[in-house]
Design a protein around this motif. Structure first.
Motif, PDB file in Angstrom:
ATOM      1  N   LEU A 175      -1.171  -0.624   4.333  1.00  0.00           N
ATOM      2  CA  LEU A 175      -1.143   0.548   5.205  1.00  0.00           C
ATOM      3  C   LEU A 175      -1.411   1.838   4.435  1.00  0.00           C
ATOM      4  O   LEU A 175      -2.004   2.776   4.974  1.00  0.00           O
ATOM      5  CB  LEU A 175       0.218   0.635   5.901  1.00  0.00           C
ATOM      6  N   VAL A 176      -0.997   1.871   3.177  1.00  0.00           N
ATOM      7  CA  VAL A 176      -1.223   3.060   2.350  1.00  0.00           C
ATOM      8  C   VAL A 176      -2.554   2.972   1.619  1.00  0.00           C
ATOM      9  O   VAL A 176      -3.376   3.887   1.668  1.00  0.00           O
ATOM     10  CB  VAL A 176      -0.066   3.240   1.341  1.00  0.00           C
ATOM     11  N   ASP A 177      -2.790   1.849   0.938  1.00  0.00           N
ATOM     12  CA  ASP A 177      -3.970   1.739   0.085  1.00  0.00           C
ATOM     13  C   ASP A 177      -5.267   1.731   0.873  1.00  0.00           C
ATOM     14  O   ASP A 177      -6.319   2.119   0.353  1.00  0.00           O
ATOM     15  CB  ASP A 177      -3.871   0.475  -0.769  1.00  0.00           C
ATOM     16  N   ALA A 178      -5.232   1.279   2.131  1.00  0.00           N
ATOM     17  CA  ALA A 178      -6.436   1.324   2.957  1.00  0.00           C
ATOM     18  C   ALA A 178      -6.883   2.769   3.179  1.00  0.00           C
ATOM     19  O   ALA A 178      -8.093   3.053   3.279  1.00  0.00           O
ATOM     20  CB  ALA A 178      -6.190   0.638   4.298  1.00  0.00           C
ATOM     21  N   GLN A 179      -5.934   3.676   3.233  1.00  0.00           N
ATOM     22  CA  GLN A 179      -6.287   5.091   3.367  1.00  0.00           C
ATOM     23  C   GLN A 179      -6.959   5.611   2.088  1.00  0.00           C
ATOM     24  O   GLN A 179      -7.933   6.352   2.145  1.00  0.00           O
ATOM     25  CB  GLN A 179      -5.045   5.914   3.672  1.00  0.00           C
ATOM     26  N   TYR A 180      -6.425   5.188   0.937  1.00  0.00           N
ATOM     27  CA  TYR A 180      -7.067   5.555  -0.326  1.00  0.00           C
ATOM     28  C   TYR A 180      -8.476   4.964  -0.420  1.00  0.00           C
ATOM     29  O   TYR A 180      -9.394   5.593  -0.956  1.00  0.00           O
ATOM     30  CB  TYR A 180      -6.223   5.080  -1.508  1.00  0.00           C
ATOM     31  N   ALA A 181      -8.654   3.740   0.093  1.00  0.00           N
ATOM     32  CA  ALA A 181      -9.976   3.114   0.073  1.00  0.00           C
ATOM     33  C   ALA A 181     -10.960   3.907   0.922  1.00  0.00           C
ATOM     34  O   ALA A 181     -12.125   4.087   0.542  1.00  0.00           O
ATOM     35  CB  ALA A 181      -9.875   1.674   0.578  1.00  0.00           C
ATOM     36  N   LEU A 182     -10.507   4.412   2.067  1.00  0.00           N
ATOM     37  CA  LEU A 182     -11.372   5.224   2.915  1.00  0.00           C
ATOM     38  C   LEU A 182     -11.737   6.536   2.226  1.00  0.00           C
ATOM     39  O   LEU A 182     -12.886   6.979   2.269  1.00  0.00           O
ATOM     40  CB  LEU A 182     -10.667   5.502   4.248  1.00  0.00           C
ATOM     41  N   ALA A 183     -10.750   7.140   1.559  1.00  0.00           N
ATOM     42  CA  ALA A 183     -11.024   8.368   0.826  1.00  0.00           C
ATOM     43  C   ALA A 183     -11.998   8.129  -0.322  1.00  0.00           C
ATOM     44  O   ALA A 183     -12.891   8.946  -0.583  1.00  0.00           O
ATOM     45  CB  ALA A 183      -9.716   8.955   0.289  1.00  0.00           C
ATOM     46  N   ALA A 184     -11.856   6.985  -1.007  1.00  0.00           N
ATOM     47  CA  ALA A 184     -12.771   6.660  -2.102  1.00  0.00           C
ATOM     48  C   ALA A 184     -14.167   6.359  -1.592  1.00  0.00           C
ATOM     49  O   ALA A 184     -15.163   6.638  -2.274  1.00  0.00           O
ATOM     50  CB  ALA A 184     -12.235   5.466  -2.893  1.00  0.00           C
ATOM     51  N   GLY A 214     -14.241  15.213   6.212  1.00  0.00           N
ATOM     52  CA  GLY A 214     -13.610  16.501   5.975  1.00  0.00           C
ATOM     53  C   GLY A 214     -12.457  16.356   4.995  1.00  0.00           C
ATOM     54  O   GLY A 214     -12.412  15.440   4.172  1.00  0.00           O
ATOM     55  N   THR A 215     -11.501  17.246   5.078  1.00  0.00           N
ATOM     56  CA  THR A 215     -10.324  17.158   4.209  1.00  0.00           C
ATOM     57  C   THR A 215      -9.479  15.964   4.629  1.00  0.00           C
ATOM     58  O   THR A 215      -9.032  15.856   5.769  1.00  0.00           O
ATOM     59  CB  THR A 215      -9.485  18.446   4.299  1.00  0.00           C
ATOM     60  N   PHE A 216      -9.270  15.036   3.679  1.00  0.00           N
ATOM     61  CA  PHE A 216      -8.601  13.767   3.995  1.00  0.00           C
ATOM     62  C   PHE A 216      -7.290  13.684   3.230  1.00  0.00           C
ATOM     63  O   PHE A 216      -7.266  13.808   2.007  1.00  0.00           O
ATOM     64  CB  PHE A 216      -9.507  12.591   3.615  1.00  0.00           C
ATOM     65  N   TYR A 217      -6.210  13.495   3.949  1.00  0.00           N
ATOM     66  CA  TYR A 217      -4.889  13.379   3.336  1.00  0.00           C
ATOM     67  C   TYR A 217      -4.318  11.995   3.617  1.00  0.00           C
ATOM     68  O   TYR A 217      -4.305  11.538   4.765  1.00  0.00           O
ATOM     69  CB  TYR A 217      -3.931  14.445   3.875  1.00  0.00           C
ATOM     70  N   VAL A 218      -3.855  11.343   2.565  1.00  0.00           N
ATOM     71  CA  VAL A 218      -3.187  10.051   2.717  1.00  0.00           C
ATOM     72  C   VAL A 218      -1.754  10.294   3.181  1.00  0.00           C
ATOM     73  O   VAL A 218      -1.031  11.108   2.601  1.00  0.00           O
ATOM     74  CB  VAL A 218      -3.196   9.274   1.389  1.00  0.00           C
ATOM     75  N   THR A 219      -1.350   9.604   4.230  1.00  0.00           N
ATOM     76  CA  THR A 219      -0.008   9.797   4.769  1.00  0.00           C
ATOM     77  C   THR A 219       0.838   8.549   4.574  1.00  0.00           C
ATOM     78  O   THR A 219       0.330   7.423   4.621  1.00  0.00           O
ATOM     79  CB  THR A 219      -0.051  10.135   6.269  1.00  0.00           C
ATOM     80  N   THR A 220       2.074   8.747   4.292  1.00  0.00           N
ATOM     81  CA  THR A 220       3.057   7.655   4.248  1.00  0.00           C
ATOM     82  C   THR A 220       4.203   7.957   5.200  1.00  0.00           C
ATOM     83  O   THR A 220       5.311   7.438   5.047  1.00  0.00           O
ATOM     84  CB  THR A 220       3.603   7.483   2.812  1.00  0.00           C
ATOM     85  N   GLY A 221       3.935   8.796   6.175  1.00  0.00           N
ATOM     86  CA  GLY A 221       4.977   9.228   7.103  1.00  0.00           C
ATOM     87  C   GLY A 221       5.595   8.095   7.893  1.00  0.00           C
ATOM     88  O   GLY A 221       6.754   8.193   8.331  1.00  0.00           O
ATOM     89  N   PHE A 222       4.846   7.000   8.085  1.00  0.00           N
ATOM     90  CA  PHE A 222       5.393   5.885   8.869  1.00  0.00           C
ATOM     91  C   PHE A 222       6.497   5.152   8.116  1.00  0.00           C
ATOM     92  O   PHE A 222       7.152   4.274   8.674  1.00  0.00           O
ATOM     93  CB  PHE A 222       4.281   4.900   9.256  1.00  0.00           C
ATOM     94  N   PHE A 223       6.716   5.451   6.835  1.00  0.00           N
ATOM     95  CA  PHE A 223       7.838   4.870   6.092  1.00  0.00           C
ATOM     96  C   PHE A 223       9.104   5.724   6.196  1.00  0.00           C
ATOM     97  O   PHE A 223      10.150   5.345   5.667  1.00  0.00           O
ATOM     98  CB  PHE A 223       7.486   4.712   4.611  1.00  0.00           C
ATOM     99  N   ASN A 224       8.995   6.884   6.837  1.00  0.00           N
ATOM    100  CA  ASN A 224      10.106   7.831   6.824  1.00  0.00           C
ATOM    101  C   ASN A 224      10.909   7.842   8.117  1.00  0.00           C
ATOM    102  O   ASN A 224      11.791   8.679   8.288  1.00  0.00           O
ATOM    103  CB  ASN A 224       9.580   9.244   6.548  1.00  0.00           C
ATOM    104  N   SER A 225      10.589   6.939   9.017  1.00  0.00           N
ATOM    105  CA  SER A 225      11.301   6.853  10.290  1.00  0.00           C
ATOM    106  C   SER A 225      11.853   5.441  10.450  1.00  0.00           C
ATOM    107  O   SER A 225      11.142   4.457  10.212  1.00  0.00           O
ATOM    108  CB  SER A 225      10.364   7.187  11.448  1.00  0.00           C
ATOM    109  N   GLN A 226      13.106   5.361  10.874  1.00  0.00           N
ATOM    110  CA  GLN A 226      13.706   4.034  11.035  1.00  0.00           C
ATOM    111  C   GLN A 226      12.994   3.230  12.114  1.00  0.00           C
ATOM    112  O   GLN A 226      12.818   2.019  11.977  1.00  0.00           O
ATOM    113  CB  GLN A 226      15.190   4.150  11.371  1.00  0.00           C
ATOM    114  N   ASP A 227      12.535   3.894  13.168  1.00  0.00           N
ATOM    115  CA  ASP A 227      11.842   3.181  14.240  1.00  0.00           C
ATOM    116  C   ASP A 227      10.531   2.577  13.760  1.00  0.00           C
ATOM    117  O   ASP A 227      10.211   1.424  14.063  1.00  0.00           O
ATOM    118  CB  ASP A 227      11.586   4.122  15.423  1.00  0.00           C
ATOM    119  N   SER A 228       9.740   3.359  13.007  1.00  0.00           N
ATOM    120  CA  SER A 228       8.468   2.838  12.520  1.00  0.00           C
ATOM    121  C   SER A 228       8.680   1.753  11.469  1.00  0.00           C
ATOM    122  O   SER A 228       7.956   0.755  11.434  1.00  0.00           O
ATOM    123  CB  SER A 228       7.612   3.971  11.947  1.00  0.00           C
TER     124      SER A 228
END
Length: 468
Positions: A365-374, A389-403
């Protein structure tokens, strides 16, 4: 209490890292923390109970039911062509371009396309795709095109014949060597280091295939054997000139008995995948005497991990053979242990694939975003070839108990479904070979207990705290 200078510097570096990359600190820590807050014991029990209920249900199911489930439907005719050689050539050129980027591109593994392609897109995404859809490797194998071209231009015939007695044992050895690098190499994602591994392996396989002919690719080339086995789980396959579609695992159900070393390969796939998760747990670190809060690095535990990998595979194969033997005794059948082992080993493929998915799901879920950026900026020069455009890798889905709960249930669900499919396949093959539901159920009773216990083990792996 005295504090060493090394400890002080380590803590200072850790603080700097957290300040510079707060998303990394929050991501994995919060994910692990939320998993520990979930009622994982309830989920683990429910998952194992689901497998147990499947065993009971299959024991009273009519003999003709599973053959109907695993019956494949023919779709349309497919003519043989050499188009796969062209796509293989393109795959080879793409691989060489990645090797070039590995040697000359960014040093950061999360910015260089080579490690992201090998470890994220190939080892995670493509392997899952192969297991779900079918033999996509046939089209992207980077050797078949160059080999065909070289044989045609140079008029080269195989110089030697690969002995049949060796079977697939060479591919088992090569696969274990690959897993050893994956587990113990100090920097398997270093772009230049990985580039040298890739080019060395490609050249070695290319020469071996020229010397021994096509048989080397079918028996000696570990990734072809590995991916061809997973393709047996796929929904689609070509049979007698027609594309067929069926329930996952229909090719295992209708396929021939594999050779002994190919059956061993299946067990090694499962054992290696399981240890890949086990070696990260606090339990394993305690076994080898490592404080998880003071992890010394991969290079300090090479011997321990290699020993653990060997023991895990030997233990799994031994336990599986024992359950097979006990089942044959209960069913009072004349089938030999060797035949039964070879017949039923492929039924473990759904479990191995499910563990593969569950183990790598969060990192993907995280590294696929880095692959897209690369992909949009392969040389890290500020380019934007994909127009993202400006691409930011997010790990926000690890910061919620529901997700995190949703992620964990997705992982746990895949493990449970993999075991259920394995139980269905094993029972269906037992009915075919032993002729009646009662004898089939008796023969599968020890294996069923094995499957249930392995479900507990797999879900425990997902829920256990990680040391690194």
């Amino acid at each position: 209490m005295s504090v060493s200078h090394r400890d002080i510097w380590f803590k200072l570096m850790l603080i700097v890292l957290v300040i510079m990359h707060p998303d990394l600190a929050v991501a994995h820590a919060s994910e692990g923390g939320f998993v520990l807050l979930l009622p994982t014991d309830v989920y683990i029990f429910a998952g194992a109970a689901s497998v147990a209920l499947t065993v009971v249900f299959l024991a009273v199911l009519p003999d003709h039911a599973l053959p109907l489930v695993f019956h494949a439907k023919p779709l349309w005719w497919i003519k043989r062509s050499r188009l796969h050689l062209f796509s293989s050539g393109l795959s080879f050129l793409f691989l060489m371009w990645l090797v070039h980027l590995g040697l000359t591109g960014p040093r950061d593994p999360l910015a260089n396309p080579l490690p992201l392609t090998i470890w994220t897109l190939f080892w995670v995404a493509f392997v899952i795709l192969q297991g779900v859809l079918g033999n996509a490797w046939y089209w992207v194998n980077p050797w078949s095109g160059p080999l065909a071209f070289t044989r045609k231009i140079l008029k080269i015939e195989p110089l030697m014949r690969l002995p049949s007695s060796m079977g697939h044992c060479l591919s088992v050895f090569v696969f274990l060597l690959f897993v050893s690098i994956l587990l113990a190499d100090p920097a398997p994602a270093d772009p230049a280091r990985l580039a040298r591994y890739v080019i060395w392996y490609w050249m070695t396989t290319f020469v071996a295939a020229l010397v021994f002919g096509p048989r080397w690719m079918r028996r000696g080339e570990a990734f072809t054997v590995f991916l061809t086995l997973y393709a047996r789980l796929g929904l689609f396959a070509r049979r007698r000139g027609r594309l067929h579609f069926g329930f996952p695992g229909w090719q295992v159900f209708s396929g021939k008995k594999p050779a002994f070393w190919l059956a061993v390969f299946v067990l090694v796939m499962l054992g290696s995948g399981s240890f890949d998760g086990l070696n990260e747990t606090f339990w394993w670190l305690d076994v080898i005497g490592i404080n998880p809060l003071e992890y010394p690095g991969r290079s300090a535990v090479i011997v321990q991990n290699m020993s653990g990998l060997a023991v895990a595979n030997v233990a799994l194969i031994s336990a599986y053979c024992a359950m097979i033997w006990l089942g044959l005794k209960l069913a009072r059948t004349s089938m030999t242990l060797n035949d039964a082992f070879c017949h039923f080993a492929p039924t473990l493929l759904p479990i191995a694939l499910a563990y593969h998915f569950a183990h790598y799901y969060t990192s993907f879920l995280v590294d696929a975003q880095y692959a897209l950026a690369a992909a949009t900026d392969p040389m890290a020069t500020g380019a934007d070839y994909l127009g993202l455009g400006t691409f930011y890798v997010t790990t926000g889905f690890f910061n919620s108990q529901d997700s995190v709960r949703l992620i964990w249930l997705t992982q746990a669900g895949s493990v449970v479904l993999g075991h259920i499919l394995a139980v269905m396949l094993a029972h269906g093959l037992a009915v075919r070979h032993f002729g009646e539901t009662r004898r089939a159920a008796l023969s599968q009773a020890p294996l069923a207990m094995f499957m249930i216990l392995y479900t507990f083990f797999g879900l425990w792996l997902l829920a256990s705290p990680r040391g690194f």
